[in-house]
Scaffold this motif. Structure first.
Motif, PDB file in Angstrom:
ATOM      1  N   TYR A  23      -5.048 178.566 -58.510  1.00  0.00           N
ATOM      2  CA  TYR A  23      -4.732 177.132 -58.530  1.00  0.00           C
ATOM      3  C   TYR A  23      -5.049 176.482 -57.178  1.00  0.00           C
ATOM      4  O   TYR A  23      -5.697 175.442 -57.124  1.00  0.00           O
ATOM      5  CB  TYR A  23      -3.260 176.930 -58.896  1.00  0.00           C
ATOM      6  N   ARG A  26      -8.716 176.002 -56.492  1.00  0.00           N
ATOM      7  CA  ARG A  26      -9.392 174.945 -57.254  1.00  0.00           C
ATOM      8  C   ARG A  26      -8.947 173.540 -56.899  1.00  0.00           C
ATOM      9  O   ARG A  26      -9.726 172.596 -56.998  1.00  0.00           O
ATOM     10  CB  ARG A  26      -9.145 175.142 -58.760  1.00  0.00           C
ATOM     11  N   PHE A  27      -7.664 173.363 -56.546  1.00  0.00           N
ATOM     12  CA  PHE A  27      -7.108 172.021 -56.386  1.00  0.00           C
ATOM     13  C   PHE A  27      -6.420 171.845 -55.039  1.00  0.00           C
ATOM     14  O   PHE A  27      -5.766 172.762 -54.553  1.00  0.00           O
ATOM     15  CB  PHE A  27      -6.061 171.743 -57.482  1.00  0.00           C
ATOM     16  N   ALA A  28      -6.551 170.652 -54.481  1.00  0.00           N
ATOM     17  CA  ALA A  28      -5.723 170.273 -53.337  1.00  0.00           C
ATOM     18  C   ALA A  28      -4.344 169.975 -53.910  1.00  0.00           C
ATOM     19  O   ALA A  28      -4.218 169.217 -54.869  1.00  0.00           O
ATOM     20  CB  ALA A  28      -6.291 169.041 -52.651  1.00  0.00           C
ATOM     21  N   THR A  29      -3.329 170.595 -53.359  1.00  0.00           N
ATOM     22  CA  THR A  29      -2.003 170.457 -53.952  1.00  0.00           C
ATOM     23  C   THR A  29      -0.927 170.518 -52.885  1.00  0.00           C
ATOM     24  O   THR A  29      -1.217 170.676 -51.700  1.00  0.00           O
ATOM     25  CB  THR A  29      -1.783 171.546 -55.029  1.00  0.00           C
ATOM     26  N   LYS A  33       4.147 170.594 -56.211  1.00  0.00           N
ATOM     27  CA  LYS A  33       3.278 170.605 -57.391  1.00  0.00           C
ATOM     28  C   LYS A  33       2.913 172.029 -57.800  1.00  0.00           C
ATOM     29  O   LYS A  33       2.860 172.343 -58.984  1.00  0.00           O
ATOM     30  CB  LYS A  33       2.004 169.795 -57.140  1.00  0.00           C
ATOM     31  N   TYR A  37       3.858 173.821 -61.333  1.00  0.00           N
ATOM     32  CA  TYR A  37       2.829 174.448 -62.168  1.00  0.00           C
ATOM     33  C   TYR A  37       3.224 175.884 -62.516  1.00  0.00           C
ATOM     34  O   TYR A  37       3.134 176.305 -63.677  1.00  0.00           O
ATOM     35  CB  TYR A  37       1.485 174.428 -61.425  1.00  0.00           C
ATOM     36  N   ARG A  77      -4.222 161.679 -48.978  1.00  0.00           N
ATOM     37  CA  ARG A  77      -3.928 160.850 -50.164  1.00  0.00           C
ATOM     38  C   ARG A  77      -3.631 159.408 -49.751  1.00  0.00           C
ATOM     39  O   ARG A  77      -4.109 158.466 -50.386  1.00  0.00           O
ATOM     40  CB  ARG A  77      -2.738 161.453 -50.916  1.00  0.00           C
TER      41      ARG A  77
END
Length: 173
Positions: A23, A26-29, A33, A37, A77
């Motif tokens: 995870y 694949r993703f900036a988190t 979050k 998940y 962000r």
């Protein structure tokens, strides 16, 4: 007709860590979050470990290893939203949804407030409001423009100033 999909096995600690690694690759988190998940995956697939699942601990471990940086995520962000023309209110909402800590939100919202006019003008330019309109808006158009500015997180006073500006008359700080 039988279901051809195989049900994935219940998770254990190793499988949950592997999910976390995939995870964050694949993703900036954020920690919040990622923990959310992982908790959802445990609910969906079940748990088969000797001790209870602790998604928050795995998220904390990913942060310790440097795979997650809540502060960097929040700053990126906030900058992204400001560039797109969103105001401090909308920036604060987005950071809360991303599960950023309250003190970080307050600081970044304050920084967004300092750039309020620039963000509002970027939004107005994109939506052709006020000084960027081709012609002055009628009363109904001004109301729609005000509503759009407010939904974008801008203060009432700033939104009114931008909407009331004549085409070509760009307000200054």
């Amino acid at each position: 007709m039988t279901n051809s999909r195989r049900t994935p096995p219940p998770l254990d600690r190793r499988a949950l860590e592997d999910l976390a690694l995939r995870y964050v690759a694949r993703f900036a988190t954020t920690r919040g979050k990622l923990a959310e998940y992982l908790a959802r995956k445990v609910r969906e697939r079940g748990w088969d470990g000797p001790v209870a699942a602790d998604p928050a601990a795995i998220a904390d471990r990913m942060a310790e290893l440097g795979y997650i940086d809540d502060r960097a995520f929040a700053e990126a962000r906030a900058r992204s939203l400001a560039r797109r023309g969103y105001g401090a209110g909308r920036v604060g909402q987005a950071l809360k949804v991303a599960r950023i800590a309250g003190e970080d939100i307050a600081e970044l919202v304050e920084q967004s407030g300092e750039q309020a006019l620039e963000s509002a003008l970027a939004f107005a330019r994109r939506r052709r409001i006020g000084p960027f309109a081709s012609a002055p808006a009628d009363e109904r158009g001004r109301q729609r423009h005000m509503a759009a500015m407010l939904r974008a997180g801008h203060s009432f006073a700033l939104a009114r100033q931008i909407v009331a500006a004549a085409p070509g008359d760009i307000p200054e700080a």
